[in-house]
Design a protein around this motif. Structure first.
Motif, PDB file in Angstrom:
ATOM      1  N   HIS A  87       6.238  -4.480  -1.679  1.00 42.89           N
ATOM      2  CA  HIS A  87       6.571  -3.285  -0.908  1.00 42.89           C
ATOM      3  C   HIS A  87       7.465  -3.643   0.270  1.00 42.89           C
ATOM      4  O   HIS A  87       7.188  -4.568   1.030  1.00 42.89           O
ATOM      5  CB  HIS A  87       5.288  -2.624  -0.397  1.00 42.89           C
ATOM      6  CG  HIS A  87       5.504  -1.273   0.203  1.00 42.89           C
ATOM      7  ND1 HIS A  87       5.577  -1.054   1.553  1.00 42.89           N
ATOM      8  CD2 HIS A  87       5.675  -0.060  -0.379  1.00 42.89           C
ATOM      9  CE1 HIS A  87       5.769   0.224   1.792  1.00 42.89           C
ATOM     10  NE2 HIS A  87       5.822   0.856   0.633  1.00 42.89           N
TER      11      HIS A  87
ATOM     12  N   SER B 276       3.130   4.340   0.644  1.00 46.60           N
ATOM     13  CA  SER B 276       2.686   2.966   0.857  1.00 46.60           C
ATOM     14  C   SER B 276       2.752   2.133  -0.418  1.00 46.60           C
ATOM     15  O   SER B 276       2.547   0.919  -0.380  1.00 46.60           O
ATOM     16  CB  SER B 276       1.258   2.940   1.421  1.00 46.60           C
ATOM     17  OG  SER B 276       0.313   3.287   0.431  1.00 46.60           O
TER      18      SER B 276
ATOM     19  N   GLU C  89      -1.956   9.911  -1.810  1.00 46.96           N
ATOM     20  CA  GLU C  89      -0.717  10.046  -1.039  1.00 46.96           C
ATOM     21  C   GLU C  89       0.203  11.111  -1.610  1.00 46.96           C
ATOM     22  O   GLU C  89       0.903  11.803  -0.853  1.00 46.96           O
ATOM     23  CB  GLU C  89      -0.013   8.696  -0.952  1.00 46.96           C
ATOM     24  CG  GLU C  89      -0.822   7.670  -0.165  1.00 46.96           C
ATOM     25  CD  GLU C  89      -0.015   6.442   0.201  1.00 46.96           C
ATOM     26  OE1 GLU C  89       1.190   6.380  -0.114  1.00 46.96           O
ATOM     27  OE2 GLU C  89      -0.599   5.532   0.820  1.00 46.96           O
TER      28      GLU C  89
END
Length: 449
Positions: A196, A210, A304
């Protein structure tokens, strides 16, 4: 254009071809074939690409390219903003959205390095499926089976289809739960989900911020390494495979493979062992505990994505969304606050466990997807099968995403049914450059047989 990025770059340097001729050949093929390839292209940026190609050709003539990727044509999944274009995300909800006024950060970075942005490509609606089926914009068909329409996989379906059809050597996509690795596995490409934040994601429409990553779909690991080097400036790293241990995860975390996929994977393991490499089977606790967490509480993607689409979920515009995608959104919105909190809270401890359980020199190896590309017809006809198949297709890839493990899907031998099978290699977060070095050697060994 069934070639690699690296070979094109070398040809430019040797002046055996140039970016203008390569681009025009790319455009000719794209325009001649795209009408019979639904769902691959959402919009064209040809004049932008031609202007860039002329500038690139002049730089190569002077021996002063901006980078090793200067003049290489590519396509972008339609979640990346390109100025003057609508970022549709493959949804009727955004069909009449305002055009982007700025380029996504990665578009800006790569164009500053000289790449030619040719088109934007189709995807699963809002990138919220691993199947690549899109009732609004069209579903790309996998060219590996000329008789029976099969999925390319998603959600980066259009980018994979453009590369496997030979239109461009590079398709940029996004990967949240497996959206690069799944289509790579189903089409025989290389797909890379980096750690990430390794590549810029500003101006990329989110699914689960995320987890969201940007990454390439290409034909060769060498092209991933080339791209990674120009984007990060990181030096090439590698490990001697004779000093490595490949771990085949045992337990219930991974999906049960079909016979075709299991046979190919067993062949890979047997080949590596015959070549003197160390391959062992053992439980990888972080995978097992992550699977238990998902089964008990749900996924971080669902948590999310509910936040990303909160306004849409409470709007009449939800009726414009494919009911199968809308159903996933609604399920995510039903997660309890306690489950959402548990999913978030457990991530860092499990990531730490993955670091402890997989030291440098150990690499996970497993089938990217437990099946070969399924047929489109039954998925369109049966909503229950759509949901079940989507869950199975993403079962393996979601684990590495949650644990932020850089993962690369490599093509192995074709299955007995003639369809591609992908093999994933994963290392712990931040080990991207090492992983790419390992994957290059692994690819070479698989090709050599």
């Amino acid at each position: 254009m069934t070639t690699t990025m690296a070979s094109l770059s070398s040809a430019y340097s040797a002046r055996t071809t140039n970016p203008i001729d390569v681009l025009e050949a790319c455009i000719d093929r794209l325009q001649n074939e795209s009408a019979n390839a639904p769902g691959v292209i959402t919009s064209l940026t040809l004049e932008r690409a031609r202007t860039s190609a002329r500038a690139s050709a002049a730089r190569w003539r002077k021996g002063r390219p901006l980078s090793a990727v200067d003049g290489l044509p590519m396509v972008w999944k339609d979640v990346f903003d390109i100025s003057g274009q609508i970022t549709t995300c493959g949804s009727a909800v955004r069909e009449h959205a305002r055009c982007a006024t700025e380029d996504a950060a990665l578009v800006e970075q790569l164009e500053a390095l000289g790449v030619l942005s040719v088109a934007k490509t189709g995807l699963s609606e809002f990138a919220y499926s691993g199947l690549g089926i899109n009732s609004f914009a069209g579903t790309p068909v996998n060219p590996w089976d000329p008789k029976t329409p099969r999925i390319v996989g998603g959600s980066s379906s259009g980018s994979a289809a453009a590369v496997i059809r030979g239109w461009v050597p590079l398709g940029m996509g996004s990967d949240t739960s497996g959206s690069l690795r799944v289509p790579a596995a189903f089409t025989g490409l290389v797909g890379f989900k980096p750690s990430h934040g390794r590549y810029r994601t500003g101006g990329m429409f989110p699914l689960a911020p995320s987890l969201d990553t940007a990454g390439p779909l290409v034909r060769d690991v060498g092209d991933v390494r080339l791209l990674d080097t120009v984007l990060t400036g990181s030096p090439v790293q590698t490990l001697d495979l004779s000093d490595c241990t490949f771990i085949v995860p045992k337990g219930r975390a991974l999906a049960v493979n079909t016979n075709e996929v299991q046979a190919v994977f067993d062949g890979v393991v047997s080949l590596l062992r015959k070549q003197g490499l160390k391959v062992v089977e053992r439980e990888f606790a972080a995978f097992e505990k992550t699977r238990e967490l998902f089964d008990q509480h749900g996924t971080l993607v669902a948590v999310e994505a509910t936040q990303v689409h909160r306004e849409l979920l409470h709007s009449d515009r939800l009726n414009l969304v494919d009911p199968r995608v809308a159903a996933r959104m609604k399920l995510g919105a039903q997660l309890s606050d306690a489950s959402s909190a548990e999913i978030r809270a457990r991530r860092m401890p499990l990531l730490a466990q993955s670091l402890a359980d997989l030291p440098t020199g150990e690499i996970l190896i497993y089938p990217t997807v437990c099946m070969t590309a399924p047929e489109i017809g039954p998925l369109n006809d049966d909503a229950a099968w759509f949901a079940a198949c989507n869950a199975r297709v993403l079962q393996n890839t979601m684990l590495a995403s949650y644990l932020d493990m850089p993962t690369l899907s490599l093509p192995a031998e074709l299955a007995a049914n003639g369809l591609p099978v992908g093999i994933s290699v994963s290392m712990t977060t931040g080990c991207d450059a090492l992983l790419l070095g390992v994957a290059q050697q692994l690819q070479d060994r698989l090709r050599a047989g």
